[in-house]
Design a protein around this motif. Structure first.
Motif, mmCIF file in Angstrom:
data_model
loop_
_atom_site.group_PDB
_atom_site.id
_atom_site.type_symbol
_atom_site.label_atom_id
_atom_site.label_comp_id
_atom_site.label_asym_id
_atom_site.label_seq_id
_atom_site.Cartn_x
_atom_site.Cartn_y
_atom_site.Cartn_z
ATOM 1 N N UNK A 58 1.938 -7.249 -11.018
ATOM 2 C CA UNK A 58 1.498 -8.315 -10.123
ATOM 3 C C UNK A 58 1.353 -7.834 -8.680
ATOM 4 N N UNK A 59 2.222 -6.940 -8.282
ATOM 5 C CA UNK A 59 2.155 -6.399 -6.930
ATOM 6 C C UNK A 59 0.876 -5.607 -6.733
ATOM 7 N N UNK A 60 0.515 -4.893 -7.764
ATOM 8 C CA UNK A 60 -0.716 -4.117 -7.711
ATOM 9 C C UNK A 60 -1.930 -5.044 -7.557
ATOM 10 N N UNK A 61 -1.901 -6.118 -8.321
ATOM 11 C CA UNK A 61 -2.983 -7.115 -8.228
ATOM 12 C C UNK A 61 -3.001 -7.749 -6.840
ATOM 13 N N UNK A 62 -1.824 -8.033 -6.329
ATOM 14 C CA UNK A 62 -1.716 -8.639 -5.010
ATOM 15 C C UNK A 62 -2.280 -7.716 -3.935
ATOM 16 N N UNK A 63 -1.963 -6.460 -4.052
ATOM 17 C CA UNK A 63 -2.499 -5.483 -3.106
ATOM 18 C C UNK A 63 -4.028 -5.501 -3.119
ATOM 19 N N UNK A 64 -4.581 -5.534 -4.320
ATOM 20 C CA UNK A 64 -6.041 -5.601 -4.426
ATOM 21 C C UNK A 64 -6.606 -6.839 -3.760
ATOM 22 N N UNK A 65 -5.994 -7.972 -4.046
ATOM 23 C CA UNK A 65 -6.481 -9.239 -3.507
ATOM 24 C C UNK A 65 -6.379 -9.254 -1.986
ATOM 25 N N UNK A 102 0.811 -1.212 0.000
ATOM 26 C CA UNK A 102 0.000 0.000 0.000
ATOM 27 C C UNK A 102 0.851 1.271 0.000
ATOM 28 N N UNK A 103 1.912 1.280 0.782
ATOM 29 C CA UNK A 103 2.747 2.496 0.824
ATOM 30 C C UNK A 103 3.422 2.763 -0.517
ATOM 31 N N UNK A 104 3.526 1.714 -1.337
ATOM 32 C CA UNK A 104 4.191 1.888 -2.629
ATOM 33 C C UNK A 104 3.218 2.220 -3.753
ATOM 34 N N UNK A 105 1.963 2.343 -3.376
ATOM 35 C CA UNK A 105 0.943 2.518 -4.411
ATOM 36 C C UNK A 105 1.142 3.819 -5.199
ATOM 37 N N UNK A 106 1.620 4.849 -4.512
ATOM 38 C CA UNK A 106 1.751 6.143 -5.182
ATOM 39 C C UNK A 106 3.167 6.461 -5.631
#
Lengths: 109, 109
Positions: free
Chosen positions: B84-91, B19-23
């Motif tokens: 993939x990390x973005x998808x993982x964050x969502x999941x 989450x902290x890396x989202x932006x």
DNA sequence: ATCTGATACCTAGGTGTTCTAAGTCTTAGT
DNA sequence: ACTAAGACTTAGAACACCTAGGTATCAGAT
């Protein structure tokens, strides 16, 4: 290789079990069933997690137990909260609330 | 025997870091600082937990990293989300929401 | 009469995260 | 010159949870 259940409730199991015992004694199997019901089948409690957790908590003085009979005349071990267990439930609930609030605050940032 | 920090964030660390890396990209130390800030100092991230978590997640393809310089001219390893990390964050976020709702439903029973 | 499924409990062993507690190196400030 | 803070590294232990078996009893179906 069925990716099943892994560590769903890490850290919350004790609290959940203590909670189910808040209104009176239950035996192990009934605790598992109760938890699944109360959570709308979201929480599946493995017996290999539950029973060791019960032993742990009894060893720590949060529960006491004795053998008894179910309504259907089956032998079962009934657990009930001790005074310390009640305090522990309070503490864990408070800590859980605090933690999830913190996580939520990160997630909505 | 100081009973400190034990396993506060079991299971949530990956999600929080993602989450902290989202932006945008951050380096490890900055991630730790950010998480403590965002959680109002509730979540203390141990370095011995954080760095291994970063290596794990990079090995799984959720993050990519490279050496760079901070604004204060210090050497640091910067991480950013992969697709993939973005998808993982969502999941993980979805699963966490579901789980905490279930726990909440037990707690308020 | 036998078989199955549900009830109820038990436990050994493995996995995986997190923490503890060291350590290194560099830069900023005193 | 010393210290504190920034930034990273890693070995080891602790601990909870799961997997995957096992036992025994009872109700209901075949």
């Amino acid at each position: 290789m069925p990716k099943t259940n892994s560590d769903q409730l890490h850290g919350t199991l004790d609290m959940l079990v203590l909670k189910t015992l808040q209104n009176g004694r239950l035996h192990g199997y009934a605790i598992a069933v109760r938890l699944e019901q109360l959570s709308n089948e979201v929480l599946k409690v493995e017996e290999g997690s539950l029973y060791p957790a019960l032993y742990r908590m009894e060893a720590r003085g949060w529960l006491s137990s004795e053998w008894g009979m179910t309504e259907t005349a089956r032998r079962a071990r009934f657990y009930k909260l001790t005074r310390e267990g009640r305090a522990q439930l309070g503490a864990e609930t408070q800590s859980w609330t605090r933690l999830t609030a913190a996580v939520q605050s990160v997630l909505s940032s």
